[in-house]
Write an enzyme that holds these catalytic residues in place. Structure first.
Site, PDB file in Angstrom:
ATOM      1  N   ARG A   1      27.414  53.698  47.754  1.00  0.00           N
ATOM      2  CA  ARG A   1      28.753  53.557  46.907  1.00  0.00           C
ATOM      3  C   ARG A   1      28.450  53.866  45.400  1.00  0.00           C
ATOM      4  NH1 ARG A   1      31.719  49.569  43.769  1.00  0.00           N
ATOM      5  NH2 ARG A   1      33.823  49.443  44.486  1.00  0.00           N
TER       6      ARG A   1
ATOM      7  N   HIS B   1      30.996  37.835  38.885  1.00  0.00           N
ATOM      8  CA  HIS B   1      31.102  37.866  37.491  1.00  0.00           C
ATOM      9  C   HIS B   1      32.395  38.174  36.925  1.00  0.00           C
ATOM     10  CE1 HIS B   1      30.474  42.167  38.032  1.00  0.00           C
ATOM     11  NE2 HIS B   1      31.114  42.224  36.958  1.00  0.00           N
TER      12      HIS B   1
ATOM     13  N   ASP C   1      34.487  40.218  33.533  1.00  0.00           N
ATOM     14  CA  ASP C   1      34.123  41.507  32.417  1.00  0.00           C
ATOM     15  C   ASP C   1      34.498  40.703  31.095  1.00  0.00           C
ATOM     16  OD1 ASP C   1      33.249  42.885  34.238  1.00  0.00           O
ATOM     17  OD2 ASP C   1      35.104  44.055  34.721  1.00  0.00           O
TER      18      ASP C   1
ATOM     19  N   HIS D   1      34.750  38.939  40.295  1.00  0.00           N
ATOM     20  CA  HIS D   1      34.506  39.872  41.325  1.00  0.00           C
ATOM     21  C   HIS D   1      33.180  40.213  41.598  1.00  0.00           C
ATOM     22  CE1 HIS D   1      34.784  41.846  37.418  1.00  0.00           C
ATOM     23  NE2 HIS D   1      34.052  42.918  37.759  1.00  0.00           N
TER      24      HIS D   1
END
Length: 324
Positions: A263, A196, A198, A253
């Site tokens: 993570r 996607h 941002d 990304h």
């Protein structure tokens, strides 16, 4: 379950910007043109703020799912698990989303055993205020590098008391299913957060030392970004792409899940006020008719974006069609 070809090698060409150096403004412009993404060091965000927030986040995400669900469902603010948005996107991720400019109700966390909502609120506020300042410094350097005056043309949108900025904590638990895939020699990875861009102006990402982040290069190749818990990564958002008339491209990304380590990432999304008109800056256009985009308000774009799937090109609805 979405699986991808495995990529183990890290890309060592991510632009590194030392914010203390005088030439950083030009390097930021170059990085935004070439990658829409860069890494910053010599920032002023206290490690104490980062550690404190990470500690609170770990405490929350370590709670049993039945407890965490008390802070949900995400509306869009609050706790969410695996579901990303409302249009059918899922990932190996759980998250907390809060608004940074209105009074988010941290009492959502009050009934969760061992979690103090006041501690979370204080940790988020300290961290966000420091990262917001860094974001504005970067945007002002960027404007200076583009020879735009006044240099607060971008940063003032984040500083506005009505700025529609949000903060997100993402937790990607270790995924044992990947081991099964690899044992069968399928050589695959599981998607933590799908590809996607941002929609905001700028995104500031900090994560722990677990890998997983990948960005898409201009040549169509996905590359893995080496993790660095002491630095920040900066994404150009869709709104900044429009304001620079396409000179900067918002970076696509994604995050791959990890089979062994969890993570944890924290992302500040710097957005303009809902009523703000988003359009290419006149000083970055060659003539009145050279705009690649129709003017729109942030509210209009946000409303349109939230109707789409993660991987969709959201800006396509706002591009001007060239006359043939």
């Amino acid at each position: 379950m979405v699986i991808l070809s495995k990529q183990n090698s890290f890309f060592n060409g991510v632009p590194l910007i030392d914010l203390s150096k005088p030439d950083s403004k030009n390097l930021i412009v170059n990085a935004c043109e070439e990658f829409g993404f860069f890494k910053v060091i010599s920032h002023d965000v206290p490690m104490e703020f980062i550690s404190k927030l990470e500690s609170e986040a770990i405490k929350f995400f370590s709670s049993p799912l039945s407890e965490k669900l008390k802070a949900g469902p995400a509306d869009p603010f609050g706790y969410g698990n695996k579901q990303i948005g409302t249009n059918g996107d899922f990932g190996w991720v759980e998250h907390i989303l809060v608004s940074t400019n209105s009074e988010f109700n941290y009492q959502k966390f009050a009934s969760i055993l061992g979690v103090n909502p006041e501690n979370i609120r204080a940790a988020v506020n300290d961290y966000v205020s420091a990262v917001k300042k860094m974001s504005c410094d970067i945007l002002e350097m960027l404007a200076e590098g583009l020879n735009i005056h006044p240099t607060n043309v971008f940063s003032k949108l984040l500083m506005d008391e009505n700025s529609d900025s949000v903060f997100r904590l993402n937790h990607y638990p270790p995924c044992s299913e990947i081991e099964g895939l690899n044992d069968n020699n399928n050589n695959n990875n599981l998607i933590g957060f799908g590809e996607h861009t941002d929609p905001q102006i700028i995104s500031i990402l900090r994560s722990n030392n677990t890998s997983g982040l990948q960005i898409l290069l201009k040549d169509g190749h996905w590359i893995s970004v080496p993790p660095d818990e002491h630095s920040f990564f900066v994404n150009v958002g869709d709104s900044l792409q429009v304001m620079t008339n396409g000179r900067f491209k918002s970076v696509k990304h994604r995050v791959l899940a990890n089979s062994v380590k969890s993570r944890l990432s924290m992302i500040y999304f710097g957005g303009p006020p809902l009523s703000e008109k988003i359009a290419p800056l006149p000083s970055l256009m060659e003539g009145e008719d050279s705009s690649l985009y129709k003017e729109f308000t942030w509210f209009e774009y946000k409303k349109s974006a939230y109707k789409t799937r993660l991987a969709d090109n959201r800006l396509i609805h706002f591009e001007k069609i060239a006359a043939s």
